[in-house]
Design an enzyme around this catalytic site. Structure first.
Site, short mmCIF file in Angstrom:
data_model
loop_
_atom_site.label_atom_id
_atom_site.label_comp_id
_atom_site.label_asym_id
_atom_site.label_seq_id
_atom_site.Cartn_x
_atom_site.Cartn_y
_atom_site.Cartn_z
N PRO A 9 0.57 -1.35 0.13
CA PRO A 9 0.45 0.19 0.13
C PRO A 9 0.88 0.86 0.05
O PRO A 9 1.82 1.33 0.44
CB PRO A 9 -0.73 0.10 1.54
CG PRO A 9 -0.29 -0.95 2.21
CD PRO A 9 0.93 -2.60 1.39
N ASN A 10 0.41 2.16 -1.16
CA ASN A 10 1.08 3.61 -1.37
C ASN A 10 1.80 3.92 -1.46
O ASN A 10 2.39 4.51 -1.48
CB ASN A 10 0.95 3.87 0.67
CG ASN A 10 -0.06 4.28 1.01
OD1 ASN A 10 -1.35 4.75 0.81
ND2 ASN A 10 0.07 3.89 2.18
N ARG A 17 4.73 10.81 -2.23
CA ARG A 17 4.10 10.83 -0.44
C ARG A 17 5.77 11.03 0.13
O ARG A 17 6.47 10.57 -0.27
CB ARG A 17 3.85 8.85 0.33
CG ARG A 17 4.76 8.34 -0.22
CD ARG A 17 4.15 6.97 0.26
NE ARG A 17 4.11 6.13 0.99
CZ ARG A 17 4.38 5.06 2.03
NH1 ARG A 17 5.29 4.08 0.88
NH2 ARG A 17 4.53 5.41 3.02
N TYR A 22 11.30 9.05 0.63
CA TYR A 22 10.80 7.81 0.05
C TYR A 22 11.60 8.27 -1.40
O TYR A 22 11.58 7.98 -2.42
CB TYR A 22 9.18 7.33 -0.61
CG TYR A 22 9.14 6.88 0.72
CD1 TYR A 22 9.91 6.03 1.84
CD2 TYR A 22 7.73 7.65 1.93
CE1 TYR A 22 9.06 4.74 2.17
CE2 TYR A 22 8.03 6.80 3.02
CZ TYR A 22 8.20 6.01 2.94
OH TYR A 22 7.29 5.31 4.60
N ASN A 73 7.85 -5.90 -1.08
CA ASN A 73 7.70 -4.92 -0.21
C ASN A 73 6.45 -4.71 0.33
O ASN A 73 5.84 -4.28 -0.12
CB ASN A 73 8.84 -3.05 -0.65
CG ASN A 73 8.24 -2.30 0.37
OD1 ASN A 73 7.88 -2.54 1.46
ND2 ASN A 73 9.27 -1.09 -0.32
N ALA A 76 3.26 -0.58 4.72
CA ALA A 76 3.09 -1.03 6.42
C ALA A 76 2.60 -2.23 6.59
O ALA A 76 2.20 -2.51 7.77
CB ALA A 76 1.65 0.11 5.93
N GLU A 97 12.82 -9.35 1.54
CA GLU A 97 12.15 -8.49 1.80
C GLU A 97 12.88 -7.13 1.25
O GLU A 97 14.02 -7.39 1.29
CB GLU A 97 11.67 -8.41 3.69
CG GLU A 97 11.01 -7.62 4.19
CD GLU A 97 11.29 -7.48 5.62
OE1 GLU A 97 11.98 -8.25 6.34
OE2 GLU A 97 10.53 -6.79 5.73
N HIS A 99 12.77 -2.73 1.37
CA HIS A 99 11.75 -1.56 2.29
C HIS A 99 13.14 0.22 1.75
O HIS A 99 14.23 -0.15 1.37
CB HIS A 99 12.31 -1.22 3.85
CG HIS A 99 10.90 -2.51 4.47
ND1 HIS A 99 9.98 -2.29 4.06
CD2 HIS A 99 11.62 -3.54 4.80
CE1 HIS A 99 9.16 -3.58 5.05
NE2 HIS A 99 10.11 -4.19 5.01
N ARG A 106 13.94 4.07 12.07
CA ARG A 106 12.50 5.26 12.40
C ARG A 106 12.11 4.71 13.42
O ARG A 106 12.14 3.99 14.46
CB ARG A 106 11.87 4.67 10.48
CG ARG A 106 12.30 5.22 9.88
CD ARG A 106 11.53 4.69 8.53
NE ARG A 106 10.14 5.64 8.49
CZ ARG A 106 9.28 5.82 7.54
NH1 ARG A 106 9.42 4.31 6.24
NH2 ARG A 106 8.12 6.30 7.66
C1 DQA Z 1 8.59 1.43 3.42
C2 DQA Z 1 8.27 1.62 4.93
C3 DQA Z 1 7.41 0.36 6.31
O1 DQA Z 1 7.16 0.99 7.39
C4 DQA Z 1 5.89 2.12 5.47
O2 DQA Z 1 4.34 1.85 5.86
C5 DQA Z 1 6.05 1.76 3.63
C6 DQA Z 1 6.95 2.32 3.30
C7 DQA Z 1 9.65 1.01 2.44
O3 DQA Z 1 10.00 0.90 1.69
O4 DQA Z 1 10.29 1.79 3.23
O5 DQA Z 1 4.81 1.91 3.50
O6 DQA Z 1 7.98 0.04 3.11
#
Ligand code: DQA
Length: 148
Positions: A9-10, A17, A22, A73, A76, A97, A99, A106
């Site tokens: 998501p997002n 964002r 990011y 990835n 959240a 995984e 990120h 964080r």
């Molecule tokens: C994320 C890190 C997560 O904590 C966050 O909720 C994201 C992006 C990252 O790619 O840094 O949406 O996965």
């Protein structure tokens, strides 16, 4: 060799964002980067992005018998989703995984990764490059390279 790259998501709002966290490149740029990283290694790739937990579970289940490895990835959902963890465990495909941000520096709620419990490796805080590293690692792993 065929990989599935899943973004949660997002991440579709990359560029818009929180650019200080990011970066300013958009999601399309990320998809192009992933496609090119796979093409350079002779790997076929399927890209999947969803804002919905169940859709991500479906994508993982749909990889069974068709896909050699998963780069994920979960965004959240990393920090909340037992369903995604269980799906990764169920299909038993090697998963890495990723990120974009350095989650280790964080908020405390980002310190837990459920999905990570079913992953063989994690790349954090490397921006888009983390996806390329994950692809290279997975390729080496699947080719049985000793030094992974
Ligand atoms: C994320 C890190 C997560 O904590 C966050 O909720 C994201 C992006 C990252 O790619 O840094 O949406 O996965």
């Amino acid at each position: 060799m065929k990989f599935l790259v899943i973004n949660g998501p997002n991440l579709n709002l990359l560029g818009l964002r929180e650019p200080d966290i990011y970066g300013r490149q958009d999601f399309r740029a990320l998809e192009d980067f992933i496609r090119e990283s796979c093409r350079a290694e002779g790997i076929e790739v399927e890209l999947f992005q969803s804002n919905h937990e169940g859709a991500i579970v479906d994508a993982i289940q749909g990889a069974y018998g068709r896909i050699d490895g998963i780069v994920i990835n979960p965004a959240a959902y990393t920090h909340t989703s037992v369903a995604i963890l269980d799906a990764l465990k169920a299909v038993q495909l090697p998963a890495v995984e990723v990120h974009i941000s350095d989650v280790s520096r964080r908020e405390s709620f980002r310190q837990i990764s459920y999905a990570g419990l079913a992953c063989i490796k994690r790349y954090i805080g490397l921006g888009f490059e983390g996806y390329r590293q994950a692809i290279l690692f997975l390729k080496d792993y699947l080719e049985g390279n000793e030094n992974v």
